[in-house]
Design a protein around this motif. Structure first.
Motif, PDB file in Angstrom:
ATOM      1  N   GLY A  50       1.302  -1.452   0.152  1.00  0.00           N
ATOM      2  CA  GLY A  50       0.152  -0.211   0.174  1.00  0.00           C
ATOM      3  C   GLY A  50       0.650   1.114  -0.204  1.00  0.00           C
ATOM      4  N   ALA A  51       1.827   0.730   0.665  1.00  0.00           N
ATOM      5  CA  ALA A  51       2.923   2.204   0.469  1.00  0.00           C
ATOM      6  C   ALA A  51       4.032   2.610  -0.545  1.00  0.00           C
ATOM      7  N   ILE A  52       4.035   1.248  -0.977  1.00  0.00           N
ATOM      8  CA  ILE A  52       4.412   1.553  -2.699  1.00  0.00           C
ATOM      9  C   ILE A  52       3.544   2.189  -3.655  1.00  0.00           C
ATOM     10  N   ARG A  53       2.400   2.063  -4.002  1.00  0.00           N
ATOM     11  CA  ARG A  53       0.856   2.105  -4.194  1.00  0.00           C
ATOM     12  C   ARG A  53       0.261   3.926  -4.164  1.00  0.00           C
ATOM     13  N   SER A  54       1.107   3.986  -2.498  1.00  0.00           N
ATOM     14  CA  SER A  54       0.696   5.511  -2.031  1.00  0.00           C
ATOM     15  C   SER A  54       1.475   6.296  -2.869  1.00  0.00           C
ATOM     16  N   VAL A  55       3.206   5.923  -2.501  1.00  0.00           N
ATOM     17  CA  VAL A  55       4.115   6.959  -3.543  1.00  0.00           C
ATOM     18  C   VAL A  55       3.765   7.267  -4.853  1.00  0.00           C
ATOM     19  N   HIS A  56       3.552   6.260  -5.129  1.00  0.00           N
ATOM     20  CA  HIS A  56       3.749   6.139  -6.370  1.00  0.00           C
ATOM     21  C   HIS A  56       2.851   7.222  -6.719  1.00  0.00           C
ATOM     22  N   ALA A  57       1.245   7.214  -6.142  1.00  0.00           N
ATOM     23  CA  ALA A  57       0.098   8.295  -6.799  1.00  0.00           C
ATOM     24  C   ALA A  57       0.785   9.253  -6.433  1.00  0.00           C
ATOM     25  N   GLY A  58       1.380   9.993  -5.485  1.00  0.00           N
ATOM     26  CA  GLY A  58       1.719  10.874  -5.790  1.00  0.00           C
ATOM     27  C   GLY A  58       2.011  11.523  -4.246  1.00  0.00           C
ATOM     28  N   HIS A  59       1.655  10.640  -3.294  1.00  0.00           N
ATOM     29  CA  HIS A  59       1.607  10.713  -2.027  1.00  0.00           C
ATOM     30  C   HIS A  59       2.862  11.243  -0.682  1.00  0.00           C
ATOM     31  N   VAL A  60       2.796  11.452   0.066  1.00  0.00           N
ATOM     32  CA  VAL A  60       4.162  11.870   0.888  1.00  0.00           C
ATOM     33  C   VAL A  60       3.314  11.011   2.273  1.00  0.00           C
ATOM     34  N   LEU A  61       4.302  10.118   2.607  1.00  0.00           N
ATOM     35  CA  LEU A  61       3.824   9.346   4.004  1.00  0.00           C
ATOM     36  C   LEU A  61       4.521   9.590   5.168  1.00  0.00           C
ATOM     37  N   LEU A  62       4.005  10.827   6.057  1.00  0.00           N
ATOM     38  CA  LEU A  62       5.040  11.055   6.535  1.00  0.00           C
ATOM     39  C   LEU A  62       4.051  10.480   7.930  1.00  0.00           C
ATOM     40  N   GLN A  63       4.600  10.510   9.397  1.00  0.00           N
ATOM     41  CA  GLN A  63       3.996  10.580  10.347  1.00  0.00           C
ATOM     42  C   GLN A  63       3.957  12.230  11.703  1.00  0.00           C
ATOM     43  N   PRO A  64       3.650  12.745  11.739  1.00  0.00           N
ATOM     44  CA  PRO A  64       3.220  13.691  12.401  1.00  0.00           C
ATOM     45  C   PRO A  64       4.502  14.174  12.916  1.00  0.00           C
ATOM     46  N   GLU A  65       4.957  13.435  14.311  1.00  0.00           N
ATOM     47  CA  GLU A  65       5.965  13.844  15.275  1.00  0.00           C
ATOM     48  C   GLU A  65       7.457  14.552  13.885  1.00  0.00           C
ATOM     49  N   VAL A  66       7.463  12.992  12.439  1.00  0.00           N
ATOM     50  CA  VAL A  66       8.491  13.427  11.437  1.00  0.00           C
ATOM     51  C   VAL A  66       7.838  15.002  11.520  1.00  0.00           C
ATOM     52  N   ALA A  67       6.930  14.793  10.445  1.00  0.00           N
ATOM     53  CA  ALA A  67       6.630  16.023   9.700  1.00  0.00           C
ATOM     54  C   ALA A  67       7.247  17.366  10.985  1.00  0.00           C
ATOM     55  N   GLY A  68       6.977  17.288  11.980  1.00  0.00           N
ATOM     56  CA  GLY A  68       6.726  18.651  12.983  1.00  0.00           C
ATOM     57  C   GLY A  68       8.159  18.691  13.519  1.00  0.00           C
ATOM     58  N   ALA A  69       9.423  17.652  12.593  1.00  0.00           N
ATOM     59  CA  ALA A  69      10.530  17.870  13.064  1.00  0.00           C
ATOM     60  C   ALA A  69      11.327  18.343  11.777  1.00  0.00           C
ATOM     61  N   LEU A  70      10.534  18.100  10.867  1.00  0.00           N
ATOM     62  CA  LEU A  70      11.344  18.896   9.758  1.00  0.00           C
ATOM     63  C   LEU A  70      11.356  19.718   9.199  1.00  0.00           C
ATOM     64  N   LEU A  71       9.901  20.706   9.690  1.00  0.00           N
ATOM     65  CA  LEU A  71      10.036  22.121  10.447  1.00  0.00           C
ATOM     66  C   LEU A  71      11.205  22.655  11.600  1.00  0.00           C
ATOM     67  N   SER A  72      11.522  23.919  11.161  1.00  0.00           N
ATOM     68  CA  SER A  72      12.080  24.624  12.168  1.00  0.00           C
ATOM     69  C   SER A  72      11.089  25.129  13.577  1.00  0.00           C
ATOM     70  N   PRO A  73      12.170  25.129  13.869  1.00  0.00           N
ATOM     71  CA  PRO A  73      11.147  25.662  15.362  1.00  0.00           C
ATOM     72  C   PRO A  73      10.289  27.134  15.426  1.00  0.00           C
TER      73      PRO A  73
END
Length: 216
Positions: free
Chosen positions: A119-142
């Motif tokens: 399912g993850a392979i199909r999702s990223v192939h379709a253009g989606h971004v697979l992120l967990q909220p805590e990781v998405a938060g870490a990608l943003l600067s303070p």
């Protein structure tokens, strides 16, 4: 006779042969996924990705020589169109976040349920971004995380709807169809969102949306 639909072409990049063999064994029974090659390290992975032009690369992070993060940077520099799904046994943000910053479309752990991996392979192939909220938060600067909360209040209800669909990986055309708008109107909304949130592109907008709970 109807022509068989082209499957998602997948390249496996992992320094452990047993891992590659296990992934191949499972993926080859999927009707819509085709394993087109393997590589044992990042350097070989980049070369094989340029040669085979897969749709999706399953990339380990920790490998001898050229690791997965450096391989991601090289693929991005080459403007290789493959979507990269990191498959890792490391759960620490200090391992996952650099991979996402380097251009990965998402990540899963090596103990992922096989059906969830497909399912993850199909999702990223379709253009989606697979992120967990805590990781998405870490990608943003303070500064982005704190300042973004206030900036979000300037979005209209329609802009928040568009932003939620961006976070879901939808294209402008798909957003227009979902909200019964013209593509030109959607483009205007996207431009306004980026301006109001002081973001550079749709990827940053998707990360901001996940971090601040603006999801569909």
């Amino acid at each position: 006779m109807a022509e068989r639909r082209r499957g998602i072409r997948v390249l496996l990049v992992d320094d452990h042969q047993v891992v590659r063999r296990g992934l191949r064994t499972f993926l080859e029974v999927q009707d819509d996924i085709e394993v087109v090659g393997e590589a044992a390290d990042g350097a070989e992975g980049v070369a094989r990705a340029e040669e085979l032009r897969p749709d999706v690369v399953l990339m380990d992070v920790k490998m001898p020589g050229t690791d997965g993060i450096e391989a991601l940077r090289k693929l991005r520099a080459l403007e290789n169109p493959a979507r990269v799904l990191v498959v890792t046994s490391f759960t620490e943000q200090r391992t996952v976040v650099p991979a996402l910053r380097a251009g990965a479309s998402g990540y899963v752990y090596k103990d992922v349920d096989p059906d969830a991996l497909a399912g993850a392979i199909r999702s990223v192939h379709a253009g989606h971004v697979l992120l967990q909220p805590e990781v998405a938060g870490a990608l943003l600067s303070p500064e982005e995380a704190v300042g973004g909360q206030g900036r979000g209040g300037s979005l209209t209800d329609r802009e928040r709807e568009v932003l939620a669909l961006i976070a879901d990986g939808r294209s402008n055309r798909e957003i227009a169809r979902a909200l019964v708008l013209s593509e030109k109107t959607v483009k205007t909304h996207v431009s306004n969102i980026l301006m109001k949130l002081d973001l550079a592109d749709r990827t940053q907008a998707a990360l901001w949306a996940v971090r601040h709970g603006v999801t569909g």
